[in-house]
Motif scaffolding. Structure first.
Motif, PDB file in Angstrom:
ATOM      1  N   ILE A 157      53.815 -65.448 -82.933  1.00 20.07           N
ATOM      2  CA  ILE A 157      53.284 -64.110 -83.220  1.00 20.07           C
ATOM      3  C   ILE A 157      53.764 -63.172 -82.113  1.00 20.07           C
ATOM      4  CG2 ILE A 157      51.143 -62.781 -83.471  1.00 20.07           C
ATOM      5  CD1 ILE A 157      49.780 -65.241 -84.532  1.00 20.07           C
ATOM      6  N   LYS A 172      54.976 -59.560 -82.624  1.00 20.37           N
ATOM      7  CA  LYS A 172      54.645 -58.132 -82.779  1.00 20.37           C
ATOM      8  C   LYS A 172      53.346 -58.017 -83.554  1.00 20.37           C
ATOM      9  CE  LYS A 172      58.501 -55.559 -81.738  1.00 20.37           C
ATOM     10  NZ  LYS A 172      58.171 -55.649 -80.327  1.00 20.37           N
ATOM     11  N   GLN A 190      46.292 -55.256 -86.772  1.00 23.60           N
ATOM     12  CA  GLN A 190      46.050 -55.669 -85.381  1.00 23.60           C
ATOM     13  C   GLN A 190      46.291 -54.498 -84.445  1.00 23.60           C
ATOM     14  OE1 GLN A 190      48.854 -58.897 -85.314  1.00 23.60           O
ATOM     15  NE2 GLN A 190      47.515 -60.260 -86.482  1.00 23.60           N
ATOM     16  N   GLY A 217      46.969 -61.805 -96.188  1.00 27.35           N
ATOM     17  CA  GLY A 217      48.059 -62.359 -95.371  1.00 27.35           C
ATOM     18  C   GLY A 217      48.601 -61.414 -94.320  1.00 27.35           C
ATOM     19  N   SER A 218      47.813 -60.378 -93.953  1.00 31.83           N
ATOM     20  CA  SER A 218      48.356 -59.385 -93.015  1.00 31.83           C
ATOM     21  C   SER A 218      47.867 -59.602 -91.580  1.00 31.83           C
ATOM     22  CB  SER A 218      48.003 -57.972 -93.493  1.00 31.83           C
ATOM     23  OG  SER A 218      46.605 -57.827 -93.515  1.00 31.83           O
ATOM     24  N   GLY A 219      47.211 -60.725 -91.323  1.00 34.72           N
ATOM     25  CA  GLY A 219      46.823 -61.048 -89.941  1.00 34.72           C
ATOM     26  C   GLY A 219      45.477 -60.487 -89.507  1.00 34.72           C
ATOM     27  N   LYS A 220      44.534 -60.406 -90.444  1.00 34.68           N
ATOM     28  CA  LYS A 220      43.207 -59.872 -90.083  1.00 34.68           C
ATOM     29  C   LYS A 220      42.469 -60.822 -89.131  1.00 34.68           C
ATOM     30  CE  LYS A 220      42.020 -59.225 -94.467  1.00 34.68           C
ATOM     31  NZ  LYS A 220      43.307 -59.333 -95.191  1.00 34.68           N
ATOM     32  N   THR A 221      42.700 -62.133 -89.302  1.00 34.26           N
ATOM     33  CA  THR A 221      41.972 -63.087 -88.455  1.00 34.26           C
ATOM     34  C   THR A 221      42.289 -62.843 -86.978  1.00 34.26           C
ATOM     35  OG1 THR A 221      42.373 -64.625 -90.259  1.00 34.26           O
ATOM     36  CG2 THR A 221      41.333 -65.527 -88.298  1.00 34.26           C
ATOM     37  N   GLY A 275      41.081 -66.107 -98.395  1.00 32.72           N
ATOM     38  CA  GLY A 275      41.327 -66.433 -96.986  1.00 32.72           C
ATOM     39  C   GLY A 275      42.258 -67.583 -96.663  1.00 32.72           C
ATOM     40  N   ASP A 320      45.041 -69.908 -95.705  1.00 35.34           N
ATOM     41  CA  ASP A 320      46.375 -69.541 -95.243  1.00 35.34           C
ATOM     42  C   ASP A 320      47.257 -70.786 -95.227  1.00 35.34           C
ATOM     43  OD1 ASP A 320      48.276 -67.717 -93.980  1.00 35.34           O
ATOM     44  OD2 ASP A 320      47.969 -68.931 -92.188  1.00 35.34           O
ATOM     45  N   ARG A 354      47.117 -65.827-102.059  1.00 35.17           N
ATOM     46  CA  ARG A 354      47.338 -67.122-101.390  1.00 35.17           C
ATOM     47  C   ARG A 354      48.831 -67.379-101.224  1.00 35.17           C
ATOM     48  NH1 ARG A 354      44.361 -66.279 -98.739  1.00 35.17           N
ATOM     49  NH2 ARG A 354      43.597 -64.585-100.023  1.00 35.17           N
ATOM     50  N   ARG A 414      52.500 -64.477 -98.043  1.00 36.44           N
ATOM     51  CA  ARG A 414      51.741 -64.119 -96.848  1.00 36.44           C
ATOM     52  C   ARG A 414      52.665 -63.916 -95.650  1.00 36.44           C
ATOM     53  NH1 ARG A 414      46.563 -64.875 -97.447  1.00 36.44           N
ATOM     54  NH2 ARG A 414      46.024 -65.469 -95.302  1.00 36.44           N
TER      55      ARG A 414
HETATM   56  N1  LIG Z   1      51.430 -60.399 -85.654  1.00 35.41           N
HETATM   57  C1  LIG Z   1      51.768 -61.409 -86.454  1.00 35.41           C
HETATM   58  N2  LIG Z   1      53.067 -61.711 -86.678  1.00 35.41           N
HETATM   59  C2  LIG Z   1      53.414 -62.748 -87.497  1.00 35.41           C
HETATM   60  N3  LIG Z   1      52.538 -63.540 -88.118  1.00 35.41           N
HETATM   61  C3  LIG Z   1      51.234 -63.282 -87.930  1.00 35.41           C
HETATM   62  C4  LIG Z   1      50.777 -62.221 -87.101  1.00 35.41           C
HETATM   63  N4  LIG Z   1      49.433 -62.226 -87.088  1.00 35.41           N
HETATM   64  C5  LIG Z   1      49.046 -63.243 -87.889  1.00 35.41           C
HETATM   65  N5  LIG Z   1      50.107 -63.890 -88.392  1.00 35.41           N
HETATM   66  C6  LIG Z   1      50.112 -65.032 -89.331  1.00 35.41           C
HETATM   67  O1  LIG Z   1      49.973 -64.502 -90.651  1.00 35.41           O
HETATM   68  C7  LIG Z   1      49.282 -65.440 -91.481  1.00 35.41           C
HETATM   69  C8  LIG Z   1      48.179 -64.721 -92.265  1.00 35.41           C
HETATM   70  O2  LIG Z   1      47.177 -64.265 -91.391  1.00 35.41           O
HETATM   71  P1  LIG Z   1      45.633 -64.245 -91.790  1.00 35.41           P
HETATM   72  O3  LIG Z   1      45.251 -65.561 -92.377  1.00 35.41           O
HETATM   73  O4  LIG Z   1      44.892 -63.752 -90.638  1.00 35.41           O
HETATM   74  O5  LIG Z   1      45.665 -63.171 -92.973  1.00 35.41           O
HETATM   75  P2  LIG Z   1      44.465 -62.299 -93.563  1.00 35.41           P
HETATM   76  O6  LIG Z   1      44.843 -60.878 -93.424  1.00 35.41           O
HETATM   77  O7  LIG Z   1      43.174 -62.738 -92.981  1.00 35.41           O
HETATM   78  O8  LIG Z   1      44.552 -62.710 -95.109  1.00 35.41           O
HETATM   79  P3  LIG Z   1      43.394 -62.893 -96.222  1.00 35.41           P
HETATM   80  O9  LIG Z   1      42.954 -61.533 -96.641  1.00 35.41           O
HETATM   81  O10 LIG Z   1      44.065 -63.633 -97.312  1.00 35.41           O
HETATM   82  O11 LIG Z   1      42.303 -63.667 -95.564  1.00 35.41           O
HETATM   83  C9  LIG Z   1      48.758 -66.522 -90.563  1.00 35.41           C
HETATM   84  O12 LIG Z   1      49.553 -67.672 -90.732  1.00 35.41           O
HETATM   85  C10 LIG Z   1      48.927 -65.963 -89.160  1.00 35.41           C
HETATM   86  O13 LIG Z   1      49.197 -66.957 -88.213  1.00 35.41           O
END
Ligand SMILES: Nc1ncnc2c1ncn2[C@@H]1O[C@H](COP(=O)(O)OP(=O)(O)OP(=O)(O)O)[C@@H](O)[C@H]1O
Length: 469
Positions: free
Chosen positions: A22, A24, A29, A49-53, A311, A313, A338, A341
Motif C-alpha cells: 500500500i 499511495k 484514505q 474495494g476502495s480501502g475504507k478499512t 465487505g 476482500d 466482491r 476491487r
Molecule cells: N492505498 C491503497 N493502495 C492499494 N491497495 C489498497 C490501499 N488501501 C487498501 N488497499 C487494499 O484494497 C483492498 C480493498 O480494501 P477494503 O477491503 O478496505 O475495501 P472497502 O472499501 O472496505 O470495501 P467494501 O465496501 O467492499 O467493504 C484490500 O485488499 C486492501 O488491502
C-alpha cells in the motif's frame, strides 16, 4: 495524490503499509485519515474495494501508539467473517505495536471471549449480538474509556433487516463513554444518513466519493434474461465456459436462501466443479473453514447467501454471478463489489427472469449504470437443460431426506428464544397476522372488482346513450 506521511501518519505505519503493497492513499484514505487524526467524528462513503478499512485502521493505530491502553477501540460489523477480516488488518498493520486484538462474534466459545475481553485488548472487533450478550452477562470488562467506536457497514448495522441489530446496538452504546470519536463507513451510507448523524454527534466530517456512478469503472456489469427453469442450465454453462477459457479464476455465486445455496452446491459438485458454500445455517467453524479454502483457491467456486455480500476482500475473485436478481439496489452494489476491487478488473452477471425486470431498472437507476446483455450460445444451454434440471431435482430429493428443513425450524426457534420471545406465541401471532393479511387482500380485491364493475357500467352507459345533436 499525496503519500501516507503527508496525511500525518508516523514512519513506522507508513513502512507497514509499504510491506503490504500500500504505497499511495486512496481518496477515502486521503480525505478521512487527517480528519480522524484531528479528532473529528467521521462518516466515510466510498465505493466497494476502495480501502475504507485502512482509512479507519491507520489513524486508530497512530493514536493508539501515542497513548496506548486497552480497551482503546471498538469496531462493530454485521458479519462474523468480516469481523475476522478487520481484526486481521489491525493485527498486520499494528504488528510493531504488539497489538492485542480480540474478536467477539456469535457461534464461537463465549467463555474464551470473556477471558480475552477481561485481558484488556487494545482493539475489540465484534458483531453486535454477541457483544451485547457479553454486556448483559459479564462485568469482567469495561468499555467506559474507549477512544474510538467504529461502525463498519454502518448502514447495515442500523437498518431493520432480517437480522435487526438496533436493540443490541442500544445496549452497547449504553456502556460507551459519550466523549469518544465515532467513525462510520460503508459503500452505501446515504439512505441512513440521518440516523448515522445522530450516532456521530460532534459535527462529523462527511466524505463521499464524487463519482457519477455507484459501482466501480473496472467492473463489467452484465445480465442474462432467462426463464426461471432455465436458470440453472445457464449457471452450469457459464461455469463450464469460465473453466474452459481461464486457468486462474474464481467466482462467487450469490443466491437468495440457505437451502438454494446448499442445493446449488450439491448440483455443481455433481458436475465436478470445485464448489463450496457459505450460509448462516452452517456451523461457524465450517463457515470459517470454507471461506479459508476458497481464499486459498482450493475451491474456485463459492456459493453464498447475502451473509457474504458485504465487505469480504478476496482479490482472486474475478466473477460474481447473481443467481437471483437482488431485490434492493444496495444489496446488488455490495454483492458485485466482491470483484473488481482495489483497481482490478472484474465481471458480474445477473440472471434475470421476466418478473425481475423492474428490479434491474431500479438497480440501473440507483447505480447510474446500464447493465448490458451477456452473450450466450443458447443452443449449448438447451443441450444441457434436461440433464441439469434432473440433477437439480435429484439433489433436492437428497437434501429433503436429510434434516435440513428441520434444522432450519430449530434455528428459528432458538433465535426467538435468544430474543426473549416465546416460539409458540410467535407462531400464533404470525398465524393471526397472516389471517388478517388474507382478509385485507380479499377485501381489497372485492373493492377493486366493484370499482371495475362500476367503471364498465358507466362506459357502457356512455356508449349506449344517444349523443346530443
Ligand atoms: N492505498 C491503497 N493502495 C492499494 N491497495 C489498497 C490501499 N488501501 C487498501 N488497499 C487494499 O484494497 C483492498 C480493498 O480494501 P477494503 O477491503 O478496505 O475495501 P472497502 O472499501 O472496505 O470495501 P467494501 O465496501 O467492499 O467493504 C484490500 O485488499 C486492501 O488491502
Amino acid at each position: 495524490m499525496g503519500d501516507f506521511q503527508s496525511l500525518g501518519l508516523s514512519n513506522w505505519l507508513v513502512k507497514q503499509c509499504k510491506h503490504l503493497g500500500i504505497d499511495k492513499p486512496t481518496p477515502v484514505q486521503e480525505n478521512c485519515v487527517p480528519a480522524i487524526l484531528e479528532g473529528r467524528d467521521c462518516l466515510g462513503c466510498a465505493k466497494t474495494g476502495s480501502g475504507k478499512t485502512a482509512a479507519f485502521v491507520l489513524p486508530v493505530l497512530q493514536k493508539l501508539s501515542e497513548d496506548p491502553y486497552g480497551i482503546f477501540c471498538l469496531v462493530l460489523t454485521p458479519t462474523r467473517e468480516l469481523a475476522y477480516q478487520i481484526a486481521e488488518q489491525f493485527r498486520v498493520l499494528g504488528k510493531p505495536l504488539g497489538l492485542k486484538e480480540c474478536i467477539v462474534v456469535g457461534g464461537m466459545d463465549m467463555v474464551t471471549q470473556a477471558l480475552e475481553l477481561s485481558n484488556q485488548p487494545h482493539v475489540v472487533v465484534a458483531t453486535p449480538g454477541r457483544l451485547a450478550d457479553h454486556v448483559r452477562s459479564s462485568n469482567t470488562f469495561s468499555m467506559s474509556k474507549i477512544k474510538f467506536l467504529i461502525l463498519d457497514e454502518a448502514d447495515r448495522l442500523l437498518e431493520q433487516g432480517c437480522t435487526d441489530f438496533t436493540k443490541d446496538l442500544e445496549e452497547i452504546l449504553g456502556i460507551l463513554p459519550a466523549k469518544r470519536q465515532t467513525l462510520l463507513f460503508s459503500a452505501t451510507l446515504t439512505d441512513t444518513l440521518q440516523e448515522l448523524k445522530s450516532i456521530a454527534m460532534n459535527k462529523p466530517f462527511f466524505w463521499e466519493s464524487t463519482s457519477e456512478t455507484r459501482t466501480v469503472e473496472e467492473l463489467d456489469q452484465r445480465y442474462i434474461l432467462t426463464p426461471e427453469k432455465v436458470k440453472d442450465a445457464y449457471l452450469v454453462h457459464l461455469i463450464q465456459t469460465f473453466t474452459d477459457e481461464h486457468d486462474d479464476w474464481s467466482v462467487i455465486i450469490f443466491t437468495n436462501t440457505c437451502k438454494n445455496c446448499q442445493i446449488l452446491t450439491m448440483m455443481l459438485r455433481e458436475f465436478n466443479f470445485p464448489t463450496i458454500s457459505l450460509h448462516s445455517m452452517m456451523k461457524q467453524r465450517q463457515r470459517f473453514a470454507n471461506l479459508a479454502k476458497f481464499k486459498a483457491s482450493v475451491y474456485k467456486i463459492l456459493i453464498a447467501t447475502d451473509v457474504a455480500a458485504r465487505g469480504l476482500d478476496i482479490p482472486t475473485v474475478q466473477v460474481v454471478i447473481n443467481h437471483n436478481t437482488p431485490g434492493l439496489p444496495k444489496i446488488y452494489i455490495h454483492r458485485v463489489g466482491r470483484t473488481a476491487r482495489a483497481g482490478r478488473n472484474g465481471i458480474s452477471i445477473t440472471l434475470v427472469t421476466q418478473y425481475d425486470i423492474h428490479l434491474v431498472h431500479s438497480i440501473e437507476e440507483q447505480t447510474k449504470t446500464k447493465l448490458t446483455e451477456y452473450p450466450v450460445k443458447e443452443k449449448e444451454v438447451h443441450k444441457i437443460l434436461t440433464q441439469v434440471n434432473v440433477t437439480r431435482r435429484e439433489c433436492e430429493i437428497r437434501l429433503e431426506s436429510t434434516d435440513f428443513d428441520e434444522k432450519k425450524e430449530i434455528n428459528k426457534r432458538k433465535q426467538l428464544i435468544l430474543e426473549g420471545k416465546d416460539p409458540e406465541l410467535e407462531a400464533k401471532r404470525k398465524a393471526e397476522l397472516e389471517k388478517i393479511r388474507k382478509q385485507k387482500k380479499k377485501f381489497k380485491q372485492k373493492i377493486q372488482e366493484t370499482i371495475q364493475k362500476k367503471h364498465k357500467q358507466t362506459q357502457k352507459k356512455k356508449t349506449t346513450e344517444p349523443t346530443p345533436p
